[in-house]
Design a protein around this motif. Structure first.
Motif, PDB file in Angstrom:
ATOM      1  N   LEU A  47       7.106 -12.744  -6.413  1.00  0.00           N
ATOM      2  CA  LEU A  47       5.537 -10.903  -6.240  1.00  0.00           C
ATOM      3  C   LEU A  47       4.526 -11.447  -6.717  1.00  0.00           C
ATOM      4  N   ALA A  48       4.715 -11.727  -8.262  1.00  0.00           N
ATOM      5  CA  ALA A  48       3.200 -11.985  -8.942  1.00  0.00           C
ATOM      6  C   ALA A  48       2.629 -12.509  -8.342  1.00  0.00           C
ATOM      7  N   CYS A  49       3.272 -14.572  -8.005  1.00  0.00           N
ATOM      8  CA  CYS A  49       2.291 -14.950  -7.326  1.00  0.00           C
ATOM      9  C   CYS A  49       1.684 -14.937  -6.369  1.00  0.00           C
ATOM     10  N   PHE A  50       2.443 -13.891  -6.136  1.00  0.00           N
ATOM     11  CA  PHE A  50       1.649 -13.317  -4.364  1.00  0.00           C
ATOM     12  C   PHE A  50       0.062 -12.918  -4.366  1.00  0.00           C
ATOM     13  N   ARG A  51       0.844 -11.487  -5.657  1.00  0.00           N
ATOM     14  CA  ARG A  51      -0.401 -11.157  -5.967  1.00  0.00           C
ATOM     15  C   ARG A  51      -1.663 -11.820  -6.326  1.00  0.00           C
ATOM     16  N   ILE A  52      -1.266 -13.241  -7.364  1.00  0.00           N
ATOM     17  CA  ILE A  52      -1.954 -13.686  -8.455  1.00  0.00           C
ATOM     18  C   ILE A  52      -3.095 -14.264  -6.072  1.00  0.00           C
ATOM     19  N   LYS A  53      -2.345 -14.925  -5.320  1.00  0.00           N
ATOM     20  CA  LYS A  53      -3.226 -15.900  -5.381  1.00  0.00           C
ATOM     21  C   LYS A  53      -4.262 -15.031  -4.550  1.00  0.00           C
ATOM     22  N   HIS A  54      -3.318 -13.822  -3.831  1.00  0.00           N
ATOM     23  CA  HIS A  54      -4.428 -12.817  -3.041  1.00  0.00           C
ATOM     24  C   HIS A  54      -5.292 -12.200  -4.016  1.00  0.00           C
ATOM     25  N   ASN A  55      -5.375 -12.057  -5.122  1.00  0.00           N
ATOM     26  CA  ASN A  55      -6.042 -10.783  -6.164  1.00  0.00           C
ATOM     27  C   ASN A  55      -6.105  -9.583  -5.916  1.00  0.00           C
ATOM     28  N   LEU A  56      -4.517  -9.794  -6.156  1.00  0.00           N
ATOM     29  CA  LEU A  56      -4.119  -7.966  -5.445  1.00  0.00           C
ATOM     30  C   LEU A  56      -3.966  -7.779  -7.106  1.00  0.00           C
ATOM     31  N   ARG A  57      -4.422  -5.952  -7.468  1.00  0.00           N
ATOM     32  CA  ARG A  57      -4.066  -5.553  -8.341  1.00  0.00           C
ATOM     33  C   ARG A  57      -2.839  -4.950  -8.406  1.00  0.00           C
ATOM     34  N   SER A  58      -2.166  -4.467  -6.940  1.00  0.00           N
ATOM     35  CA  SER A  58      -0.912  -3.932  -7.365  1.00  0.00           C
ATOM     36  C   SER A  58       0.337  -4.906  -6.088  1.00  0.00           C
ATOM     37  N   ALA A  59       0.879  -4.378  -6.192  1.00  0.00           N
ATOM     38  CA  ALA A  59       1.517  -3.956  -4.508  1.00  0.00           C
ATOM     39  C   ALA A  59       1.157  -4.050  -3.321  1.00  0.00           C
ATOM     40  N   SER A  60       0.589  -2.425  -3.834  1.00  0.00           N
ATOM     41  CA  SER A  60       0.019  -1.292  -2.575  1.00  0.00           C
ATOM     42  C   SER A  60      -0.648  -1.803  -2.353  1.00  0.00           C
ATOM     43  N   CYS A  61      -1.672  -2.929  -2.966  1.00  0.00           N
ATOM     44  CA  CYS A  61      -2.711  -3.296  -2.177  1.00  0.00           C
ATOM     45  C   CYS A  61      -2.681  -4.237  -1.526  1.00  0.00           C
ATOM     46  N   VAL A  62      -1.434  -4.790  -1.214  1.00  0.00           N
ATOM     47  CA  VAL A  62      -1.381  -5.422   0.298  1.00  0.00           C
ATOM     48  C   VAL A  62      -1.528  -4.676   1.663  1.00  0.00           C
ATOM     49  N   LEU A  63      -1.439  -3.608   1.257  1.00  0.00           N
ATOM     50  CA  LEU A  63      -1.707  -2.567   2.523  1.00  0.00           C
ATOM     51  C   LEU A  63      -3.093  -2.671   2.999  1.00  0.00           C
ATOM     52  N   SER A  64      -3.420  -2.315   3.867  1.00  0.00           N
ATOM     53  CA  SER A  64      -4.258  -2.117   4.501  1.00  0.00           C
ATOM     54  C   SER A  64      -4.942  -0.557   3.906  1.00  0.00           C
ATOM     55  N   ASP A  65      -6.339  -0.601   3.663  1.00  0.00           N
ATOM     56  CA  ASP A  65      -6.649   1.057   2.977  1.00  0.00           C
ATOM     57  C   ASP A  65      -6.063   2.485   3.878  1.00  0.00           C
ATOM     58  N   SER A  66      -6.456   2.157   5.241  1.00  0.00           N
ATOM     59  CA  SER A  66      -6.138   3.410   6.458  1.00  0.00           C
ATOM     60  C   SER A  66      -4.674   3.962   5.334  1.00  0.00           C
ATOM     61  N   ILE A  67      -4.221   2.920   5.652  1.00  0.00           N
ATOM     62  CA  ILE A  67      -2.031   2.821   5.173  1.00  0.00           C
ATOM     63  C   ILE A  67      -2.441   3.609   3.631  1.00  0.00           C
ATOM     64  N   ARG A  68      -2.939   2.932   2.578  1.00  0.00           N
ATOM     65  CA  ARG A  68      -2.887   3.377   1.456  1.00  0.00           C
ATOM     66  C   ARG A  68      -3.231   4.683   1.494  1.00  0.00           C
ATOM     67  N   VAL A  69      -4.416   4.466   2.512  1.00  0.00           N
ATOM     68  CA  VAL A  69      -5.503   6.580   2.578  1.00  0.00           C
ATOM     69  C   VAL A  69      -3.744   7.214   3.086  1.00  0.00           C
TER      70      VAL A  69
END
Length: 387
Positions: A47-69
């Motif tokens: 999971l950490a490697c995936f976040r670094i590769k895609h420059n994501l601050r957290s696991a929830s950032c994998v989701l689109s903005d609308s889904i996170r809202v």
């Protein structure tokens, strides 16, 4: 995947052993959790490697903005609970809550852990803070079904139905719905000495057993389960002799729900739309599949000669499932020359009900927000002849 996400949220800690009287964990679930825990280091590293590769601050950032809202809204969404008016009244329940040191507030934005509010759209429904979920579920009010926690999109549909019921007239429920929804409609019909019809062939044996068990527990006796499927039922059947109203609750995209999983589970929704919803949209092929069945149910509802009103409700934001579908079905409906045709009717709620969108007065929309899930409702009634 659901278990993995839940486990990751708990930082890979196993669940505590259930206390005395609590339900035991399913053995397969316990075994899977232990397997996940054995691999927790590699899972966390992946999971950490995936976040670094895609420059994501957290696991929830994998989701689109609308889904996170929607996810953010769902965490604080108020609880809605309708009162079983067969055995009590809204005022009596409010008195009980006052006796438990809870006070009433006028606006849902003012809800706290010691307050409740009345729903302006649903005269039999109370609103509570999300923080009261566990205390309410363990209270005698809910265990005896005096209060029944249910999604607001369903409560609103029943609220629309209530003033449309005929004295000693029957109402038929078609589509996909829970035992609790059937019970709510039956309570509303009982106030007019009406009977509720449901087509047992459209539901699994387990769902039929759930309906039977809940109705028995709530002492509801005005429900009749027919052996036929709805679309094979016609006017020649003696059981529909008093049928005046049909409410259609089809499976839909659930796109108006902030968190679709809970309501889809409780109301027997279409799980096949979840992969699409996780990306913030639903494919055209899936929409076509849903609207085909929705159209079939609604079109058949218009064929009963003694039916005066049809209520159609979805939990979708897509016009293809809502107003476009209703208008297309009405255009294609074949009405007997001696019968009055159906037409769109509205508004459904009083002018002072500000919780809905009535920009098109022929339909009602409840927009999803931090205070409610959304829905769409159409009311079709026999057209009145000009004098």
């Amino acid at each position: 995947m659901v278990m993995l996400f839940d486990f990751q949220q708990r930082k890979f800690r196993l669940r505590q052993c259930p206390a005395e009287g609590e339900q035991e964990a399913v053995p397969e679930v316990r075994d899977l959790e232990k397997s996940l825990q054995r691999w927790k280091t590699k899972l966390a590293a992946s999971l950490a490697c995936f976040r670094i590769k895609h420059n994501l601050r957290s696991a929830s950032c994998v989701l689109s903005d609308s889904i996170r809202v929607k996810e953010h809204r769902a965490k604080s969404l108020p609880l809605y609970a309708w009162v079983n008016t067969l055995h009590t009244s809204l005022d009596e329940v409010c008195e009980l809550l006052h006796g438990a040191n809870m006070s009433e507030v006028k606006q849902v934005v003012d809800l706290t852990d010691s307050t409740f509010s009345k729903d302006p759209l649903c005269p039999d429904t109370l609103i509570f803070s999300q923080n009261l979920c566990v205390p309410l579920q363990s209270s005698s009010l809910t265990s005896t079904h005096v209060l029944n926690i249910q999604d607001r999109s369903v409560c609103v549909a029943v609220s629309v139905l209530q003033p449309l019921l005929f004295e000693k007239g029957d109402v038929l429920v078609a589509g996909s719905f829970s035992a609790l929804t059937l019970a709510h409609i039956a309570v509303a019909a009982a106030a007019r000495s009406g009977q509720v019809l449901v087509c047992g062939a459209d539901h699994t044996s387990l769902q039929n057993e759930e309906m039977k068990a809940l109705l028995s527990k709530m002492d509801i006796k005005n429900v009749k389960v027919l052996p036929e499927a709805f679309c094979s039922l016609n006017e020649s059947n003696a059981t529909v002799e008093r049928l005046k109203v049909i409410i259609v609750l089809p499976q839909c995209s659930s796109s108006a729900l902030n968190d679709p999983v809970a309501t889809m589970y409780s109301e027997h929704g279409d799980w096949n739309v979840l992969p699409d919803l996780s990306h913030g949209s639903v494919s055209k092929s899936k929409i076509f599949s849903l609207t085909t069945q929705q159209s079939r149910l609604l079109a058949h509802s218009l064929t009963f000669p003694k039916v005066q009103t049809v209520v159609y409700c979805t939990r979708s934001v897509f016009p293809e499932e809502n107003e476009q579908l209703v208008r297309r079905v009405l255009e294609q409906a074949h009405t007997h020359p001696k019968l009055l045709p159906f037409r769109e009717n509205g508004p459904i709620f009083p002018d002072d009900a500000t919780s809905g969108d009535k920009t098109d007065s022929k339909f009602f929309r409840l927009q999803p927000s931090e205070f409610t899930n959304g829905c769409f409702i159409a009311r079709l009634s026999r057209q009145v002849r000009d004098r």
